[in-house]
Scaffold this motif. Structure first.
Motif, PDB file in Angstrom:
ATOM      1  N   ASN A 217       6.905  10.438  -7.573  1.00  0.00           N
ATOM      2  CA  ASN A 217       6.711  11.809  -8.032  1.00  0.00           C
ATOM      3  C   ASN A 217       7.714  12.124  -9.127  1.00  0.00           C
ATOM      4  O   ASN A 217       8.861  11.647  -9.095  1.00  0.00           O
ATOM      5  CB  ASN A 217       6.919  12.827  -6.900  1.00  0.00           C
ATOM      6  N   LEU A 218       7.301  12.969 -10.059  1.00  0.00           N
ATOM      7  CA  LEU A 218       8.173  13.462 -11.115  1.00  0.00           C
ATOM      8  C   LEU A 218       8.181  14.976 -11.070  1.00  0.00           C
ATOM      9  O   LEU A 218       7.103  15.606 -11.027  1.00  0.00           O
ATOM     10  CB  LEU A 218       7.691  12.976 -12.477  1.00  0.00           C
ATOM     11  N   LEU A 219       9.363  15.568 -11.067  1.00  0.00           N
ATOM     12  CA  LEU A 219       9.492  17.020 -11.042  1.00  0.00           C
ATOM     13  C   LEU A 219      10.157  17.493 -12.325  1.00  0.00           C
ATOM     14  O   LEU A 219      11.153  16.902 -12.768  1.00  0.00           O
ATOM     15  CB  LEU A 219      10.334  17.481  -9.842  1.00  0.00           C
ATOM     16  N   ARG A 220       9.633  18.576 -12.870  1.00  0.00           N
ATOM     17  CA  ARG A 220      10.212  19.185 -14.077  1.00  0.00           C
ATOM     18  C   ARG A 220      10.556  20.632 -13.775  1.00  0.00           C
ATOM     19  O   ARG A 220       9.823  21.322 -13.061  1.00  0.00           O
ATOM     20  CB  ARG A 220       9.237  19.083 -15.244  1.00  0.00           C
ATOM     21  N   PHE A 221      11.678  21.095 -14.337  1.00  0.00           N
ATOM     22  CA  PHE A 221      12.188  22.436 -14.055  1.00  0.00           C
ATOM     23  C   PHE A 221      12.499  23.165 -15.358  1.00  0.00           C
ATOM     24  O   PHE A 221      12.630  22.551 -16.415  1.00  0.00           O
ATOM     25  CB  PHE A 221      13.472  22.359 -13.208  1.00  0.00           C
ATOM     26  N   ASN A 222      12.638  24.467 -15.234  1.00  0.00           N
ATOM     27  CA  ASN A 222      13.053  25.251 -16.391  1.00  0.00           C
ATOM     28  C   ASN A 222      14.537  25.080 -16.692  1.00  0.00           C
ATOM     29  O   ASN A 222      14.946  25.035 -17.858  1.00  0.00           O
ATOM     30  CB  ASN A 222      12.750  26.737 -16.168  1.00  0.00           C
ATOM     31  N   ASP A 223      15.361  25.004 -15.644  1.00  0.00           N
ATOM     32  CA  ASP A 223      16.815  25.060 -15.819  1.00  0.00           C
ATOM     33  C   ASP A 223      17.555  23.858 -15.260  1.00  0.00           C
ATOM     34  O   ASP A 223      18.788  23.894 -15.152  1.00  0.00           O
ATOM     35  CB  ASP A 223      17.371  26.336 -15.154  1.00  0.00           C
ATOM     36  N   HIS A 224      16.843  22.794 -14.877  1.00  0.00           N
ATOM     37  CA  HIS A 224      17.494  21.628 -14.313  1.00  0.00           C
ATOM     38  C   HIS A 224      16.903  20.360 -14.932  1.00  0.00           C
ATOM     39  O   HIS A 224      15.779  20.376 -15.437  1.00  0.00           O
ATOM     40  CB  HIS A 224      17.314  21.575 -12.790  1.00  0.00           C
TER      41      HIS A 224
END
Length: 279
Positions: A217-224
């Protein structure tokens, strides 16, 4: 679902600081007694037995979200138990998985490749029960409830963009039997029409591909920083290492390119559903 900690559950005292479940049970008893209700009387109001009230008050059973909502209405606790039940259910996840679940709930983009089963956020209750019951049948009700609770993030006002690539083998693996699979594939077709959920199928004809080592899985964030997550049969592994994340996105780009389009994937899912699991 019952955890046999004590035969005297009616009088067991809780330490509310021990866990979210202990805090829920402690507060339920305190608010019930403040209202002057017995366990049986509260059970009658929220459509369950007094025994169930006692077992939840002593952590022998885990409350459901529906139960928490009914208790809030009965005791006029302004959503206290409804807010708390999310923490309770998350605490039922395996300890090693909880950090990932917390990050998943904050992600703006979730991209996943699944080689064996449907991704947890898109599993039906019966399919989840079959998946979770295969390696670890103990505490199955709690595990299923926790998995369904994770799915609530797709119902947020601003849900994450969820992009799922499934190996074609996932469609043919009859988890739970024909009826369960038909319901699961129907669900995939339904959620696949949502604007922020995309499902692609990687066909057998793709041959060798970057996902052969397993799901990730790959997670993308606004602030991390972005995160890549993998699992083995013991625990999960989560890292924001730039090299690992960069490789993860590269592999995922190749998987998406080799997979069928979203529309063609839906056609294949519908075909398998009727051909393998139809009436």
């Amino acid at each position: 679902m019952v955890r046999l900690r004590s035969a005297t559950w009616c009088t067991r005292e809780l330490d509310p600081s021990a866990s979210p479940l202990d805090y829920f049970g402690y507060e339920l008893r305190r608010k019930r007694e403040e209202a002057g209700l017995t366990q049986k009387e509260l059970g009658g109001i929220v459509f369950c037995t007094g025994s169930l009230i006692g077992q939840i008050e002593t952590t022998l059973k885990v409350p459901t979200r529906e139960f928490a909502e009914r208790v809030d209405a009965a005791l006029m606790t302004d959503g206290c138990f409804t807010r708390l039940v999310g923490l309770v259910l998350r605490s039922q996840l395996p300890t090693w998985f909880q950090p990932y679940a917390a990050m998943e709930s904050e992600a703006t983009n979730i991209s996943t490749f699944q080689a064996q089963v449907v991704y947890g956020l898109l599993q039906t209750e019966k399919y989840a029960r079959a998946v979770l019951g295969a390696p670890e049948p103990g505490h199955l009700d709690e595990l299923v409830a926790a998995r369904l609770e994770r799915q609530r993030l797709l119902q947020k006002e601003q849900p994450p963009l969820l992009w799922v690539v499934l190996d074609e083998a996932v469609l043919y693996r009859p988890m739970g039997g024909r009826e369960v699979m038909r319901e699961q594939l129907t669900h995939l077709l339904s959620v696949g029409t949502q604007r922020r959920v995309k499902v692609q199928v990687l066909p057998y004809s793709a041959g060798e591909h970057p996902g052969l080592p397993g799901a990730f899985n790959l997670l993308r964030f606004n602030d991390h920083p972005d995160i890549v997550y993998t699992e083995d049969f013991i625990q999960g592994h989560m890292t924001a290492n730039p090299d690992g994340v960069s490789d993860g996105w590269l592999y995922y780009d190749h998987l998406q390119a080799a997979a069928l389009s979203v529309r063609d994937s839906a056609d294949l899912i519908a075909h398998v559903m009727e051909d393998c699991y139809g009436d």
